[in-house]
Design an enzyme around this catalytic site. Structure first.
Site, PDB file in Angstrom:
ATOM      1  N   LYS A 205       0.816  -1.223   0.000  1.00  0.00           N
ATOM      2  CA  LYS A 205       0.000   0.000   0.000  1.00  0.00           C
ATOM      3  C   LYS A 205       0.857   1.283   0.000  1.00  0.00           C
ATOM      4  CE  LYS A 205      -3.895  -2.287   2.240  1.00  0.00           C
ATOM      5  NZ  LYS A 205      -5.001  -2.140   3.204  1.00  0.00           N
TER       6      LYS A 205
ATOM      7  N   PHE B 181     -15.239   3.052   7.496  1.00  0.00           N
ATOM      8  CA  PHE B 181     -13.874   3.375   7.091  1.00  0.00           C
ATOM      9  C   PHE B 181     -13.687   3.500   5.577  1.00  0.00           C
ATOM     10  CE2 PHE B 181     -14.189  -1.250   7.675  1.00  0.00           C
ATOM     11  CZ  PHE B 181     -13.766  -1.701   6.431  1.00  0.00           C
TER      12      PHE B 181
ATOM     13  N   ARG C 213      -1.860 -15.042   4.591  1.00  0.00           N
ATOM     14  CA  ARG C 213      -2.521 -14.361   5.708  1.00  0.00           C
ATOM     15  C   ARG C 213      -1.745 -14.558   7.009  1.00  0.00           C
ATOM     16  NH1 ARG C 213      -7.186 -11.978   4.463  1.00  0.00           N
ATOM     17  NH2 ARG C 213      -8.188 -12.099   6.500  1.00  0.00           N
TER      18      ARG C 213
ATOM     19  N   THR D 149      -5.206  -7.732  10.523  1.00  0.00           N
ATOM     20  CA  THR D 149      -5.486  -6.469   9.805  1.00  0.00           C
ATOM     21  C   THR D 149      -5.013  -5.259  10.608  1.00  0.00           C
ATOM     22  OG1 THR D 149      -7.456  -7.527   8.916  1.00  0.00           O
ATOM     23  CG2 THR D 149      -7.329  -5.140   8.674  1.00  0.00           C
TER      24      THR D 149
ATOM     25  N   ARG E 254       2.735  -6.984   8.770  1.00  0.00           N
ATOM     26  CA  ARG E 254       2.023  -5.819   9.324  1.00  0.00           C
ATOM     27  C   ARG E 254       2.605  -5.379  10.662  1.00  0.00           C
ATOM     28  NH1 ARG E 254      -3.824  -8.023   7.398  1.00  0.00           N
ATOM     29  NH2 ARG E 254      -4.042  -6.786   5.503  1.00  0.00           N
TER      30      ARG E 254
ATOM     31  N   ASN F 120      -2.194  -0.274   6.641  1.00  0.00           N
ATOM     32  CA  ASN F 120      -1.675  -1.523   7.218  1.00  0.00           C
ATOM     33  C   ASN F 120      -0.701  -2.277   6.305  1.00  0.00           C
ATOM     34  OD1 ASN F 120      -3.556  -2.405   5.424  1.00  0.00           O
ATOM     35  ND2 ASN F 120      -4.687  -3.724   6.817  1.00  0.00           N
TER      36      ASN F 120
ATOM     37  N   HIS G  64      -2.238  -5.583   1.556  1.00  0.00           N
ATOM     38  CA  HIS G  64      -3.515  -6.283   1.445  1.00  0.00           C
ATOM     39  C   HIS G  64      -3.216  -7.727   1.093  1.00  0.00           C
ATOM     40  CE1 HIS G  64      -7.502  -7.403   0.018  1.00  0.00           C
ATOM     41  NE2 HIS G  64      -6.908  -7.877  -1.070  1.00  0.00           N
TER      42      HIS G  64
END
Ligand code: CMP
Length: 139
Positions: free
Chosen positions: A11, A59, A87, A93, A104, A114, A117
């Site tokens: 991100k 959000f 994951r 998250t 993360r 975060n 994705h």
């Protein structure tokens, strides 16, 4: 049977902070192969389409604003049981709840910003991969 691809986005804030290479290194060390990869900046329309499932949530607007704020890196990753394995690698998250040693935990600033994705199911992985890459773009 679980699928062997997942889809990820590095991100805007993580890109801005210079974390592309460290994150890709963690992905490599965890045994994922890169099937497709590119850097781009999302338009408002693209971000809204990609995150359509979150439309209406509290959000959503800020998430879109953040996701179009700078370049991102999108990638299809290959590994057996890819969605679940990835994951585990990225962690919760919310970085405050993310397990030690996860992407993360190491590189995220907040639940919105975060760092990465990761797809949440094989079906979503297939859809998200198609959003950015044609079959010809995959190796
Ligand atoms: P991502 O995996 O990209 O999928 C949806 C995104 O929405 C998620 O990561 C977070 O960045 C964001 N998100 C989810 N829950 C919240 C929340 N409670 N507050 C702000 N952002 C959120």
């Amino acid at each position: 049977m679980n699928g062997n691809i997942t889809f990820t986005i590095i991100k805007p804030r993580a890109v801005e902070k210079g974390y592309i290479a460290p994150i890709l290194n963690m992905i490599h060390k965890a045994g994922f192969k890169i099937s497709a990869l590119k850097m781009l900046q999302l338009t408002q329309h693209e971000a809204e389409r990609f995150y359509a499932v979150h439309q209406g949530k509290i959000f959503y607007e800020k998430l879109i604003e953040f996701m179009i704020s700078g370049p991102i890196v999108v990638s299809i990753l290959k590994k057996e049981n890819a969605v679940e394995e990835y994951r585990k690698l990225i962690g919760n998250t919310d970085p405050e709840k993310a397990e030690e040693g996860t992407i993360r935990k190491l590189y995220a600033e907040s639940v919105r910003e975060n760092a990465v994705h990761g797809s949440d199911s094989d079906e979503t992985a297939a859809m998200e991969a198609c959003f950015f890459f044609s079959e010809a773009d995959r190796f």
